[in-house]
Design a protein around this motif. Structure first.
Motif, PDB file in Angstrom:
ATOM      1  N   TYR A  37      -0.268  43.000 -18.068  1.00  0.00           N
ATOM      2  CA  TYR A  37      -1.208  42.228 -19.132  1.00  0.00           C
ATOM      3  C   TYR A  37      -0.455  41.258 -19.581  1.00  0.00           C
ATOM      4  N   SER A  39      -1.864  40.368 -23.117  1.00  0.00           N
ATOM      5  CA  SER A  39      -2.189  40.533 -24.185  1.00  0.00           C
ATOM      6  C   SER A  39      -3.238  41.707 -23.981  1.00  0.00           C
ATOM      7  N   PHE A  40      -3.148  42.431 -25.457  1.00  0.00           N
ATOM      8  CA  PHE A  40      -4.465  43.650 -25.293  1.00  0.00           C
ATOM      9  C   PHE A  40      -5.451  43.264 -25.144  1.00  0.00           C
ATOM     10  N   GLU A  41      -6.254  41.093 -25.704  1.00  0.00           N
ATOM     11  CA  GLU A  41      -7.626  41.418 -25.192  1.00  0.00           C
ATOM     12  C   GLU A  41      -7.342  41.035 -23.918  1.00  0.00           C
ATOM     13  N   GLU A  42      -6.777  40.796 -22.609  1.00  0.00           N
ATOM     14  CA  GLU A  42      -6.835  40.645 -21.496  1.00  0.00           C
ATOM     15  C   GLU A  42      -7.280  41.788 -20.892  1.00  0.00           C
ATOM     16  N   PHE A  44      -8.193  44.358 -22.630  1.00  0.00           N
ATOM     17  CA  PHE A  44      -9.419  45.004 -22.054  1.00  0.00           C
ATOM     18  C   PHE A  44     -10.398  45.351 -22.374  1.00  0.00           C
ATOM     19  N   GLU A  45     -10.358  42.996 -21.076  1.00  0.00           N
ATOM     20  CA  GLU A  45     -11.043  42.639 -20.550  1.00  0.00           C
ATOM     21  C   GLU A  45     -11.364  43.087 -19.014  1.00  0.00           C
ATOM     22  N   SER A  51      -5.403  51.904 -26.633  1.00  0.00           N
ATOM     23  CA  SER A  51      -6.107  51.646 -27.888  1.00  0.00           C
ATOM     24  C   SER A  51      -5.019  49.990 -28.394  1.00  0.00           C
ATOM     25  N   LYS A  52      -5.160  49.318 -29.464  1.00  0.00           N
ATOM     26  CA  LYS A  52      -4.490  48.390 -29.388  1.00  0.00           C
ATOM     27  C   LYS A  52      -3.710  48.793 -30.023  1.00  0.00           C
ATOM     28  N   TYR A  55      -0.886  49.977 -27.405  1.00  0.00           N
ATOM     29  CA  TYR A  55      -0.806  48.948 -26.737  1.00  0.00           C
ATOM     30  C   TYR A  55       0.266  47.758 -27.361  1.00  0.00           C
ATOM     31  N   GLU A  56       0.462  47.793 -28.570  1.00  0.00           N
ATOM     32  CA  GLU A  56       1.149  46.857 -29.226  1.00  0.00           C
ATOM     33  C   GLU A  56       2.844  48.268 -30.500  1.00  0.00           C
TER      34      GLU A  56
END
Length: 149
Positions: A37, A39-42, A44-45, A51-52, A55-56
Motif C-alpha cells: 500500500y 499510504s494508510f489512506e489507500e 484504508f480504502e 491502525s494508522k 501502519y506508520e
C-alpha cells in the motif's frame, strides 16, 4: 501441493502481509511482483485492519531493509523457479522500490541461495551474515544495491 500453490500459501503468511496490496507471480517472466500500500489512506480504502499509528510505526528503516533483503532471500531460497522479485514500496515520501534477480543476489553474496539449507545450517549462517540484527552492514549494502535509483 505444487510449487505455485506453495508460493501462494507462503504469500498469505509472508512478513508484512498486512501491508501488501497485491502479490502475483508472472510465470512467463519468472518474476514475483509484490506491491505494498502506498499510504494508510489507500490501505484504508481496502478495508485495512491496522491502525494508522501501527501502519506508520511498522516501516522503520531496519524493517524496510529486512523486507527488501531478508524476505527476498527467503523467497529465492525456497522457490528456485522465481528468478526476479520486484517490490514496489513507498513510505513517508521515499521510494524503496527494488528489483532483485537471483543472479545478482547470488553474485553479491557469493552464494547460491537455492542451495542453502535449514538442515545443514547454511541458511542460518547466511542469515547471521547478511540479514540479522538492527544495523547489519551486509544487509545495508545489499539493500542499497537493490533499491532502484
Amino acid at each position: 501441493m505444487n510449487n505455485l500453490e506453495d508460493l501462494q500459501s507462503y504469500l498469505e503468511i509472508i512478513t508484512g502481509k498486512n501491508f501488501i496490496k497485491s502479490a502475483a507471480y508472472i510465470e512467463a517472466q519468472e518474476t514475483l511482483l509484490i506491491n505494498y500500500y502506498q499510504s494508510f489512506e489507500e490501505a484504508f480504502e481496502y478495508d485495512f485492519n491496522v491502525s494508522k499509528s501501527d501502519y506508520e510505526n511498522y516501516f522503520t528503516q531496519s524493517k524496510i531493509e529486512k523486507l527488501i533483503v531478508e524476505e527476498t532471500a527467503r523467497l529465492l531460497r525456497k522457490y528456485p523457479f522465481v528468478q526476479v522479485i520486484a517490490i514496489d514500496l513507498k513510505f513517508g515520501g521515499n521510494d524503496f522500490s527494488a528489483e532483485v534477480s537471483r543472479e545478482k543476489f547470488n553474485s553479491l553474496t557469493q552464494t547460491k541461495l537455492e542451495e542453502l539449507s535449514l538442515d545443514d545450517g547454511t541458511w542460518q549462517e547466511f542469515q547471521n551474515k547478511f540479514t540479522s540484527g538492527v544495523k547489519n552492514a551486509n544487509r545495508i549494502t545489499l539493500f542499497n544495491e537493490f533499491i532502484k535509483k
